[in-house]
Design an enzyme around this catalytic site. Structure first.
Site, PDB file in Angstrom:
ATOM      1  N   GLY A   1       0.714  -0.619   0.109  1.00  0.00           N
ATOM      2  CA  GLY A   1       0.016   0.524   0.436  1.00  0.00           C
ATOM      3  C   GLY A   1       0.747   1.136  -0.482  1.00  0.00           C
ATOM      4  O   GLY A   1       1.981   1.525   0.190  1.00  0.00           O
TER       5      GLY A   1
ATOM      6  N   CYS B   1       5.583  -6.603   1.047  1.00  0.00           N
ATOM      7  CA  CYS B   1       5.348  -4.963   1.316  1.00  0.00           C
ATOM      8  C   CYS B   1       5.056  -4.176   2.747  1.00  0.00           C
ATOM      9  O   CYS B   1       5.554  -3.519   3.350  1.00  0.00           O
ATOM     10  CB  CYS B   1       5.118  -4.179  -0.099  1.00  0.00           C
ATOM     11  SG  CYS B   1       6.096  -2.828  -0.373  1.00  0.00           S
ATOM     12  N   TYR B   2       4.000  -2.962   2.782  1.00  0.00           N
ATOM     13  CA  TYR B   2       3.042  -2.600   3.645  1.00  0.00           C
ATOM     14  C   TYR B   2       2.981  -3.488   4.480  1.00  0.00           C
ATOM     15  O   TYR B   2       3.080  -3.533   6.030  1.00  0.00           O
ATOM     16  CB  TYR B   2       2.339  -1.527   2.976  1.00  0.00           C
ATOM     17  CG  TYR B   2       1.570  -0.645   4.039  1.00  0.00           C
ATOM     18  CD1 TYR B   2       1.798   0.891   4.088  1.00  0.00           C
ATOM     19  CD2 TYR B   2       0.489  -1.467   5.142  1.00  0.00           C
ATOM     20  CE1 TYR B   2       0.971   1.116   5.838  1.00  0.00           C
ATOM     21  CE2 TYR B   2      -0.257  -1.024   5.425  1.00  0.00           C
ATOM     22  CZ  TYR B   2       0.189   0.522   6.294  1.00  0.00           C
ATOM     23  OH  TYR B   2      -0.370   1.442   7.168  1.00  0.00           O
TER      24      TYR B   2
ATOM     25  N   HIS C   1       7.840  -7.324  -3.676  1.00  0.00           N
ATOM     26  CA  HIS C   1       5.928  -8.375  -4.286  1.00  0.00           C
ATOM     27  C   HIS C   1       6.654  -9.889  -4.969  1.00  0.00           C
ATOM     28  O   HIS C   1       7.246  -9.528  -6.174  1.00  0.00           O
ATOM     29  CB  HIS C   1       5.868  -7.189  -4.996  1.00  0.00           C
ATOM     30  CG  HIS C   1       5.287  -5.704  -4.419  1.00  0.00           C
ATOM     31  ND1 HIS C   1       4.162  -5.866  -4.438  1.00  0.00           N
ATOM     32  CD2 HIS C   1       5.816  -4.953  -4.326  1.00  0.00           C
ATOM     33  CE1 HIS C   1       3.908  -4.869  -3.538  1.00  0.00           C
ATOM     34  NE2 HIS C   1       4.975  -3.826  -4.086  1.00  0.00           N
TER      35      HIS C   1
ATOM     36  N   GLU D   1       3.552 -11.361  -6.295  1.00  0.00           N
ATOM     37  CA  GLU D   1       2.844 -11.181  -6.826  1.00  0.00           C
ATOM     38  C   GLU D   1       3.085 -11.068  -8.810  1.00  0.00           C
ATOM     39  O   GLU D   1       2.092 -10.848  -9.775  1.00  0.00           O
ATOM     40  CB  GLU D   1       1.436 -10.674  -6.418  1.00  0.00           C
ATOM     41  CG  GLU D   1       1.946  -8.887  -6.820  1.00  0.00           C
ATOM     42  CD  GLU D   1       2.538  -8.641  -5.114  1.00  0.00           C
ATOM     43  OE1 GLU D   1       3.341  -9.205  -4.418  1.00  0.00           O
ATOM     44  OE2 GLU D   1       1.754  -7.828  -4.759  1.00  0.00           O
TER      45      GLU D   1
ATOM     46  N   ASP E   1     -19.295 -11.717 -21.556  1.00  0.00           N
ATOM     47  CA  ASP E   1     -19.555 -11.509 -20.774  1.00  0.00           C
ATOM     48  C   ASP E   1     -21.534 -11.964 -20.713  1.00  0.00           C
ATOM     49  O   ASP E   1     -22.306 -12.696 -19.138  1.00  0.00           O
ATOM     50  CB  ASP E   1     -19.693  -9.524 -19.920  1.00  0.00           C
ATOM     51  CG  ASP E   1     -18.436  -9.577 -19.759  1.00  0.00           C
ATOM     52  OD1 ASP E   1     -17.082 -10.477 -19.838  1.00  0.00           O
ATOM     53  OD2 ASP E   1     -18.198  -8.930 -19.668  1.00  0.00           O
TER      54      ASP E   1
ATOM     55  N   LYS F   1     -11.900 -12.186 -16.694  1.00  0.00           N
ATOM     56  CA  LYS F   1     -12.292 -12.023 -17.402  1.00  0.00           C
ATOM     57  C   LYS F   1     -11.956 -13.790 -18.197  1.00  0.00           C
ATOM     58  O   LYS F   1     -12.037 -14.470 -19.320  1.00  0.00           O
ATOM     59  CB  LYS F   1     -11.576 -10.635 -19.268  1.00  0.00           C
ATOM     60  CG  LYS F   1     -12.279 -10.964 -20.284  1.00  0.00           C
ATOM     61  CD  LYS F   1     -13.809  -9.735 -20.241  1.00  0.00           C
ATOM     62  CE  LYS F   1     -13.905  -9.862 -21.319  1.00  0.00           C
ATOM     63  NZ  LYS F   1     -15.675  -9.178 -21.654  1.00  0.00           N
TER      64      LYS F   1
END
Ligand code: XMP
Length: 523
Positions: free
Chosen positions: A50, A77-78, A168, A170, A227, A378
């Site tokens: 963050g 991180c944060y 990070h 991710e 969708d 998606k």
């Protein structure tokens, strides 16, 4: 389920992504989530990065009850700062550290502390991003990774399954990051890897049946896009004909679109579909209008009028049958990225993008919202479509804007310009498919520039329209690049076809501008 608490990092949704890729189900909630309000117990919790400083007065903090759950916690991180702050308020100092790629050195201990880095080498290439750095460890915490610049790039509690990493895992810039996440979710939390589309279909059908009950009916708009088609098919599987799909032909759809959607959805997928041809009404209201925002408004408002009338008609018909009850629900094909946008605690916007929320229709009609795709990205919607037997052509369709061809004709939308845009688009897209570029392109269309140019057809001087061809590649539609794999020779041949086969066309051009500064649509 792994609970991801979002402290506002731009990467948080990627944590959810990586977990889903491991077939581990996860849910992301704002960092301010009260643990007591959770209806389920997570197997583990991830605190995201963050933009804040943990000791700033207005910094967001996790509900301390998270530590009473007695489940593993990973702070990124944060999230690492937050763990350190929780266990020793005065230990973090506000020194800035670097941004970008760096290398961490893993320190091995014995026991649970090492599990986050199980199976990984001692030296890892990782991605760091802005934030404070820890200057001192809280009591009972140990170092698990260092960089040349940060002595506490990784930390862990000496007896509890609490882990912090400054980098990070991710993002793809941390090549082994997905294994760190796997070690946490699967190895440490023992989360099940059973999140598949087949499992999702069964779970969602049960949820829809539970919500709607065995009498109430559901109405929803379909466009022919992936969708709304996938959402409609899911409803059809759950409640059959008690789901009513409505498609409005607004006169600015692709060539023969209404007929094709009718065939695909009603005949192919067995969906209870009504198609309303309102093209004359739409084109009448659009006559003489050149301003793009006015076009959007007219189309949006007219759509609402038509849809409401149809809903009333369906409701009246439904009340005369014994087998079913009132229409109580409105189906909306909201996807996870829209939900993320609207739940973020600092929230760029508290509302779902307007073109997803068909003009406030559910509130206007006093219907409850049902959103079966709200947990999906998606590509998961596509996988779900394939899982339910929806053909590839439909599943991989490019998106098409609600205001349709009206925003692909600069200036006034006349029936003749609509015809020209539709016919040119048909040729453009079929050539793109023929050459097998369609999947590599994210969105392609042909538009009418609205200024005229000269051509000579036979011996006649023609003052005709200019066709503008666009094809872009993008992952998120926020930025985009013009597709560049066409050869000029190929483009010349397709331009020639359009100029020769579509009457009223004088010239054809291909756009090479990126977004930004351009947008994907012309107006
Ligand atoms: P832009 O042109 O803003 O487009 O780069 C980004 C994506 O949004 C679609 N788009 C719209 N979709 N109503 C819609 O339903 C609209 O008014 C609208 N304007 C743009 C566009 O097709 C692209 O996918």
């Amino acid at each position: 389920t792994i609970l991801v608490l979002d402290f506002g990092s731009q990467y948080t949704h990627l944590i959810t992504r990586r977990l889903r890729e491991l077939n581990v189900y996860s849910e992301m909630l704002p960092c301010t989530q009260k643990i007591a309000d959770l209806a389920w117990k997570p197997k583990g919790v991830i605190l995201s990065g963050g933009p804040y400083s943990v000791y700033a007065e207005d910094a967001p903090h996790v509900d301390p009850a998270v530590f009473d759950l007695n489940v593993p916690i990973l702070g990124i991180c944060y999230g690492l700062q937050e763990l350190a702050w929780h266990f020793g308020k005065n230990v973090a100092a506000g020194e800035k550290r670097e941004y970008g790629r760096t290398n961490v050195q893993v320190t091995r201990h014995n026991g649970h502390i090492d599990h986050l880095f199980d199976g990984l080498e001692d030296g890892l290439e990782v991605w760091m991003s802005h934030g404070d750095k820890l200057s001192k460890l809280p009591d009972n915490w140990v170092t698990t990774a260092t960089t040349s610049n940060a002595p506490y790039a990784g930390i862990a509690h000496s007896s509890k399954p609490y882990y912090g990493i400054q980098f990070h895992p991710e993002v793809t810039h941390t090549p082994m990051g997905k294994y760190v996440i796997k070690n946490f979710a699967v190895g440490i939390c023992k989360a099940q890897q059973n999140w598949t589309m087949g499992a999702f279909v069964d779970k969602e059908i049960a949820r829809i049946r539970g919500l709607v009950g065995d009498k109430a009916q559901v109405i929803g708009a379909v466009s022919g896009g992936v969708d709304s088609t996938v959402a409609a098919k899911l409803m059809q599987k759950a409640i059959g004909d008690r789901f009513h799909a409505v498609m409005v032909d607004n006169g600015v759809l692709r060539l023969n679109e209404a007929i094709e959607v009718e065939q695909n959805l009603r005949e192919g997928l067995g969906i209870n579909l009504t198609v309303i041809d309102a093209s004359k009404l739409f084109l009448g209201r659009l006559a003489g209008v050149s301003d793009p925002e006015k076009k959007r408004k007219i189309i949006g408002n007219t759509f609402i009028d038509i849809f409401q009338d149809e809903a009333k008609r369906i409701a009246a018909a439904a009340e005369n049958t014994e087998r079913a009850g009132k229409i109580e629900w409105f189906l909306q094909g909201t996807l996870y990225p829209d939900v993320i946008e609207s739940i973020s605690f600092k929230g760029p916007s508290a509302t779902i993008k307007t073109h997803h929320n068909v003009g406030g229709l559910p509130e206007k009609m006093d219907l409850k919202l049902i959103e079966p795709l709200r947990e999906l990205f998606k590509d998961e919607v596509r996988a779900l479509g394939t899982e339910m037997g929806i053909p590839d052509d439909l599943v991989w369709r490019h998106p098409f804007p609600g205001p349709g061809i009206a925003i692909r004709i600069i200036g006034e939308v006349t029936p003749d310009r609509v015809r020209i845009a539709q016919e040119a688009d048909k040729i453009w897209i079929s050539e793109i498919k023929e050459a097998e570029y369609y999947r590599a392109i994210s969105q392609a269309y042909a538009a009418v520039l609205g200024v005229k140019a000269v051509a000579v057809v036979g011996d006649q001087r023609l003052h005709g329209e200019i066709i503008h061809l666009r094809a872009v590649q993008t992952t998120d539609f926020m930025t985009a690049d013009a597709f560049e794999d066409f050869s000029l020779k190929w483009l010349k041949r397709v331009s020639g076809r359009i100029a020769n086969e579509v009457s009223g066309v004088a010239r054809v051009v291909y756009e090479t501008t990126s977004k930004p500064p351009a947008t994907i649509e012309l107006e």
